[in-house]
Write an enzyme that holds these catalytic residues in place. Structure first.
Site, PDB file in Angstrom:
ATOM      1  N   GLY A 245      56.864  -3.560  -3.918  1.00  0.00           N
ATOM      2  CA  GLY A 245      57.596  -4.749  -3.476  1.00  0.00           C
ATOM      3  C   GLY A 245      58.146  -5.648  -4.554  1.00  0.00           C
ATOM      4  N   PRO A 280      55.191   0.576  -7.035  1.00  0.00           N
ATOM      5  CG  PRO A 280      55.581   0.438  -9.342  1.00  0.00           C
ATOM      6  CD  PRO A 280      54.522   0.776  -8.333  1.00  0.00           C
ATOM      7  N   GLY A 281      58.637   0.812  -6.268  1.00  0.00           N
ATOM      8  CA  GLY A 281      59.758   1.727  -6.104  1.00  0.00           C
ATOM      9  C   GLY A 281      60.977   1.113  -6.767  1.00  0.00           C
ATOM     10  NE  ARG A 318      68.918  -1.867  -0.487  1.00  0.00           N
ATOM     11  CZ  ARG A 318      69.055  -3.132  -0.772  1.00  0.00           C
ATOM     12  NH1 ARG A 318      70.097  -3.558  -1.453  1.00  0.00           N
ATOM     13  NH2 ARG A 318      68.143  -3.999  -0.407  1.00  0.00           N
ATOM     14  CE1 TYR A 322      67.064  -2.722   5.408  1.00  0.00           C
ATOM     15  CE2 TYR A 322      68.223  -1.715   3.565  1.00  0.00           C
ATOM     16  CZ  TYR A 322      67.237  -1.666   4.526  1.00  0.00           C
ATOM     17  OH  TYR A 322      66.416  -0.573   4.600  1.00  0.00           O
ATOM     18  CB  CYS A 347      85.601   5.692  12.211  1.00  0.00           C
ATOM     19  SG  CYS A 347      86.827   6.756  11.473  1.00  0.00           S
ATOM     20  CD  GLU A 348      80.044   2.854  12.984  1.00  0.00           C
ATOM     21  OE1 GLU A 348      79.881   1.688  13.391  1.00  0.00           O
ATOM     22  OE2 GLU A 348      79.629   3.853  13.580  1.00  0.00           O
ATOM     23  CE1 TYR A 376      63.198   2.300  -0.519  1.00  0.00           C
ATOM     24  CE2 TYR A 376      63.569   0.428  -1.967  1.00  0.00           C
ATOM     25  CZ  TYR A 376      62.703   1.285  -1.326  1.00  0.00           C
ATOM     26  OH  TYR A 376      61.342   1.157  -1.488  1.00  0.00           O
TER      27      TYR A 376
HETATM   28  N1  LLP Z   1      54.573   1.030  -0.693  1.00  0.00           N
HETATM   29  C1  LLP Z   1      54.793   0.998   0.623  1.00  0.00           C
HETATM   30  C2  LLP Z   1      53.676   1.255   1.537  1.00  0.00           C
HETATM   31  C3  LLP Z   1      56.080   0.721   1.106  1.00  0.00           C
HETATM   32  O1  LLP Z   1      56.288   0.665   2.421  1.00  0.00           O
HETATM   33  C4  LLP Z   1      57.146   0.501   0.199  1.00  0.00           C
HETATM   34  C5  LLP Z   1      58.496   0.240   0.677  1.00  0.00           C
HETATM   35  C6  LLP Z   1      56.862   0.563  -1.182  1.00  0.00           C
HETATM   36  C7  LLP Z   1      55.566   0.829  -1.597  1.00  0.00           C
HETATM   37  C8  LLP Z   1      57.912   0.351  -2.230  1.00  0.00           C
HETATM   38  O2  LLP Z   1      58.519  -0.876  -2.126  1.00  0.00           O
HETATM   39  P1  LLP Z   1      59.506  -1.405  -3.292  1.00  0.00           P
HETATM   40  O3  LLP Z   1      58.658  -1.567  -4.521  1.00  0.00           O
HETATM   41  O4  LLP Z   1      60.562  -0.386  -3.489  1.00  0.00           O
HETATM   42  O5  LLP Z   1      60.020  -2.676  -2.767  1.00  0.00           O
HETATM   43  N2  LLP Z   1      65.258   0.352   2.372  1.00  0.00           N
HETATM   44  C9  LLP Z   1      64.901  -1.026   2.036  1.00  0.00           C
HETATM   45  C10 LLP Z   1      63.534  -1.123   1.432  1.00  0.00           C
HETATM   46  C11 LLP Z   1      62.446  -0.586   2.345  1.00  0.00           C
HETATM   47  C12 LLP Z   1      61.109  -0.573   1.659  1.00  0.00           C
HETATM   48  C13 LLP Z   1      60.107   0.111   2.491  1.00  0.00           C
HETATM   49  N3  LLP Z   1      58.799   0.205   1.911  1.00  0.00           N
HETATM   50  C14 LLP Z   1      65.961  -1.571   1.090  1.00  0.00           C
HETATM   51  O6  LLP Z   1      66.942  -0.889   0.845  1.00  0.00           O
HETATM   52  O7  LLP Z   1      65.847  -2.711   0.652  1.00  0.00           O
END
Ligand code: LLP
Length: 420
Positions: A245, A280-281, A318, A322, A347-348, A376
């Site tokens: 997150g 972290p993603g 995105r 969002y 087409c949206e 993402y």
């Molecule tokens: N761990 C869990 C259990 C999660 O559900 C997520 C993200 C992460 C880690 C990694 O989160 P990050 O560090 O990347 O924020 N598609 C959306 C984001 C959805 C995130 C879902 N869960 C976007 O494009 O903003």
């Protein structure tokens, strides 16, 4: 010798990724194309590692952010583990060379097949999200004559003000995790199941979080639970998984101050005697990537300017999904600006990258970069409108590799039966 160029940077000749001209990649690989900087990923990884310092921890990269095998391999080389949410992500992680002990398996709806696969791979942890899931996992493990290592994913019931409601996960009444006031009951159940080994607690407060406070609040609740669980039974919980997150800057928002984050987490968890996992993603890959697209047309309609690109919402969802802000920049040298909608060919009406935005005054044939698309981006791409998905390129220093080839029309129908 020139200083090392990291990530997207500009010279007089235009936009570079590391030391490679973006225009060259677009010419050689076509558009739309996702371009990632290996050095920018390494840089973020090092920043976070450094900030966490002596803490007994490991980074488990959240594969869902960008699951390209080359990126997984890069992160593996850096020492990361992974956080997966499906059998497909497990498959990718194993293919990239991760071992079971590198893998934590999260997700609110794991199937029995996925559980079997993960047990076979001997994953480090199942982050279990409900009592029913726990029971099913116990049965599956029993059947396989093995034990599943489990961390309970508890809903920390911390409401965070993330930029979009869809990225909030840790609030009370959301689908994720075990309700806080049921966690002790589920823990007791887990301790009674012979094929389950309860080894940790887990949370995920949400995405794009730029403050330490929600983590502190959630972790304090988890630490409280840990004390209760350890007191109620002769058990020692080894892992504390604090989820992902951490926010990056899309320029319209604050990024996480990672140094302050590291300090705060060390203060809170430095001496708790547990192994701390982070997932972290976006933090690791978000700003390391851009989607590069070519301008197909310009037009005016209803008093507005439109810039129509060869990438659409199917390539980068995105903004549409969002209402997310992504910085947009001409790849070449453009002096003047204009106010325009930057839109795709799908087409949206929701197919846009920017609405009424001050942007470079590009013309047909110019290239533009849609920034912060490393997380993402490609992973959420689809074939909507029967559009082949773009290619992905990984730049490292002064060279690049095509890490995903562009899809063909044949790819579009490959899984279909009964047609031609
Ligand atoms: N761990 C869990 C259990 C999660 O559900 C997520 C993200 C992460 C880690 C990694 O989160 P990050 O560090 O990347 O924020 N598609 C959306 C984001 C959805 C995130 C879902 N869960 C976007 O494009 O903003």
């Amino acid at each position: 010798m020139t200083a090392q160029r990291i990530g997207f940077n500009r010279t007089r000749e235009g936009l570079l990724c590391d030391a490679v001209p973006v225009e060259r990649i677009a010419k050689e690989c076509g558009t739309p194309v996702y371009i990632y900087s290996a050095s920018a990923i390494r840089d973020q990884y090092a920043r976070l590692e450094e900030a966490l310092g002596k803490l007994n921890h490991r980074l488990h990269y959240s594969v869902k952010a960008n699951s390209n095998l080359a990126i997984l391999k890069l992160l593996k080389e850096l020492g990361a583990g992974v956080d997966i949410v499906s059998g497909g992500e497990l498959y990718r992680a194993l293919l990239a060379g991760f071992k079971g002990s590198d893998i934590v398996f999260s997700g609110v709806g794991k199937t029995e097949r996925e559980m079997e696969e993960a047990l076979r791979a001997d994953v480090l942890l199942f982050n279990v999200e409900s009592d029913q899931e726990l029971q099913v996992l116990a049965e599956v493990a029993q059947r396989m004559n093995t034990r599943a290592r489990v961390a309970l994913r508890v809903n920390p019931e911390v409401m965070v003000d993330t930029p979009h409601p869809y990225t909030r996960t840790g609030g009370k009444g959301m689908k994720f995790g075990i309700a806080f006031d049921e966690a002790l009951i589920v823990a007791a159940a887990a301790l009674n199941l012979s094929s389950i080994e309860l080894v940790g607690l887990d949370m995920h407060v949400g995405s794009q979080i730029s403050q330490l406070a929600p983590y502190e609040a959630g972790l304090n609740r988890l630490l409280h639970l840990r004390t209760e669980i350890e007191r109620s039974a002769n058990v020692k919980l080894e892992y504390l998984d604090m989820g992902g997150g951490l926010a990056v800057s899309y320029e319209s928002n604050d990024a996480m101050d990672v140094e302050a984050f590291g300090k705060g987490i060390n203060t809170l968890l430095g001496d708790i005697g547990m192994r701390v996992l982070l997932e972290p993603g976006r933090f690791l890959v978000g700003n390391a990537g851009a989607l590069v697209t070519r301008v197909l047309y310009r037009k005016r309609s209803g008093g507005k300017n439109f810039i129509i690109t060869d990438a659409g919402m199917n390539d980068l969802l995105r903004p549409s999904h969002y209402n997310a802000y992504h910085r947009i920049e001409a790849v070449g040298q453009i002096g003047v600006g204009t106010i325009a909608d930057v839109v795709g060919p799908v087409c949206e009406s929701g197919d846009f990258f920017a609405i009424d935005r001050q942007v470079d005054d590009v013309v047909r044939g110019d290239l533009i970069a849609v920034h912060s698309a490393g997380a993402y981006g490609f992973v959420m791409a689809s074939n909507y409108n029967s559009r082949p998905r773009p290619s992905e390129v990984l730049v490292d220093g002064s060279s690049y590799t095509v890490v995903t080839r562009r899809e063909t029309y044949e790819d579009l129908v490959r899984a279909e039966q009964g047609g031609g």
